[in-house]
Design an enzyme around this catalytic site. Structure first.
Site, PDB file in Angstrom:
ATOM      1  N   ILE A  97       6.934 -16.582 -11.263  1.00 26.06           N
ATOM      2  CA  ILE A  97       5.979 -17.587 -10.797  1.00 26.06           C
ATOM      3  C   ILE A  97       5.049 -17.834 -11.980  1.00 26.06           C
ATOM      4  O   ILE A  97       4.505 -16.900 -12.571  1.00 26.06           O
ATOM      5  CB  ILE A  97       5.205 -17.116  -9.535  1.00 26.06           C
ATOM      6  CG1 ILE A  97       4.168 -18.174  -9.098  1.00 26.06           C
ATOM      7  CG2 ILE A  97       4.558 -15.760  -9.714  1.00 26.06           C
ATOM      8  CD1 ILE A  97       3.505 -17.855  -7.755  1.00 26.06           C
ATOM      9  N   SER A  98       4.912 -19.099 -12.379  1.00 29.09           N
ATOM     10  CA  SER A  98       4.131 -19.435 -13.571  1.00 29.09           C
ATOM     11  C   SER A  98       2.664 -19.086 -13.383  1.00 29.09           C
ATOM     12  O   SER A  98       2.159 -19.047 -12.261  1.00 29.09           O
ATOM     13  CB  SER A  98       4.246 -20.934 -13.886  1.00 29.09           C
ATOM     14  OG  SER A  98       5.566 -21.268 -14.195  1.00 29.09           O
ATOM     15  N   GLN A  99       1.977 -18.866 -14.514  1.00 24.32           N
ATOM     16  CA  GLN A  99       0.547 -18.589 -14.399  1.00 24.32           C
ATOM     17  C   GLN A  99      -0.167 -19.847 -13.897  1.00 24.32           C
ATOM     18  O   GLN A  99       0.225 -20.979 -14.209  1.00 24.32           O
ATOM     19  CB  GLN A  99      -0.028 -18.118 -15.725  1.00 24.32           C
ATOM     20  CG  GLN A  99      -0.048 -19.114 -16.845  1.00 24.32           C
ATOM     21  CD  GLN A  99      -0.323 -18.419 -18.168  1.00 24.32           C
ATOM     22  OE1 GLN A  99       0.594 -17.872 -18.788  1.00 24.32           O
ATOM     23  NE2 GLN A  99      -1.557 -18.432 -18.601  1.00 24.32           N
TER      24      GLN A  99
END
Length: 215
Positions: free
Chosen positions: A62-64
């Site tokens: 999950i991207s920052q």
């Protein structure tokens, strides 16, 4: 956690986004409405509100939040837009987009991720998202053209089928690079006579893989 602690956590989360350049009021409002904690499970759940990428199932991430915010900002989604997301992952980016667009189609090669994201979308009453298991590198020709396309995995070049499915005047945002060490976030705008490419910033994403996953 008390109400005051939750409010403080949300305030810190939004402050971090602003400090990283996510300053658009609509994007901040959309990200405020989507609780990232719902999209992070297991060992890393207590780190859901930190500005860092986290592992999820199927070897994905999950991207920052600040990268989600900056990609959403670059996409410049309008309320009537139909958006294609390639790489559903946890579903977090699609959930944010659902508060900005008329319709979001999201595709992932991993059935498990699509199933889990769909369950979350139902729980959160996000009825304008359609999640599909498929090879996102080919887009969704049956729903094309799209006003906006976002790709959350890195390809060596913007995939031709996705460029072809972008409406004239449309915008695509994606990471491009030959290795996980050197990638650039690119904004592609389709004009009447071709495509305009703008390099935004260095990033690091999982690679865009063709075909379906085994799960």
């Amino acid at each position: 956690m008390t109400g005051a602690e939750a409010a403080e956590r949300k305030m810190r989360f939004l402050f971090t986004l602003r400090s990283k350049g996510v300053t658009d009021a609509r994007v901040l409002s959309a990200m405020e409405q989507v609780d990232r904690g719902r999209f992070v499970r297991g060992l890393f759940a207590d780190r859901a509100y930190e500005d860092m990428p986290l592992p999820i199932a199927c070897g994905q991430t999950i991207s920052q939040p600040s990268i989600v915010g900056l990609m959403t900002l670059a996409l410049n989604v309008q309320p009537r837009d139909k958006v294609l997301e390639v790489g559903t992952g946890s579903g977090y980016q699609a959930a944010v987009l659902s508060h900005l667009a008329r319709r979001v189609y999201t595709v992932d090669r991993h059935r498990r991720l699509v199933r889990e994201a769909e369950a979350l979308f139902r729980d959160l009453d996000l009825s304008n998202i359609t999640a599909i298991t498929g090879d996102g590198s080919f887009g969704l020709p049956e729903q094309a053209p799209f006003d906006r396309i976002i790709v959350t995995a890195a390809a060596e070049d913007p995939p031709g089928p996705l460029l072809a499915q972008l409406r004239e005047g449309g915008i695509m945002v994606l990471p491009v690079g030959q290795s996980d060490a050197v990638q650039s976030l690119i904004k592609v705008t389709r004009g009447p006579s071709g495509y305009d490419y703008q390099e935004l910033r260095p990033v690091r994403f999982v690679p865009l893989v063709e075909g379906l996953g085994q799960d």
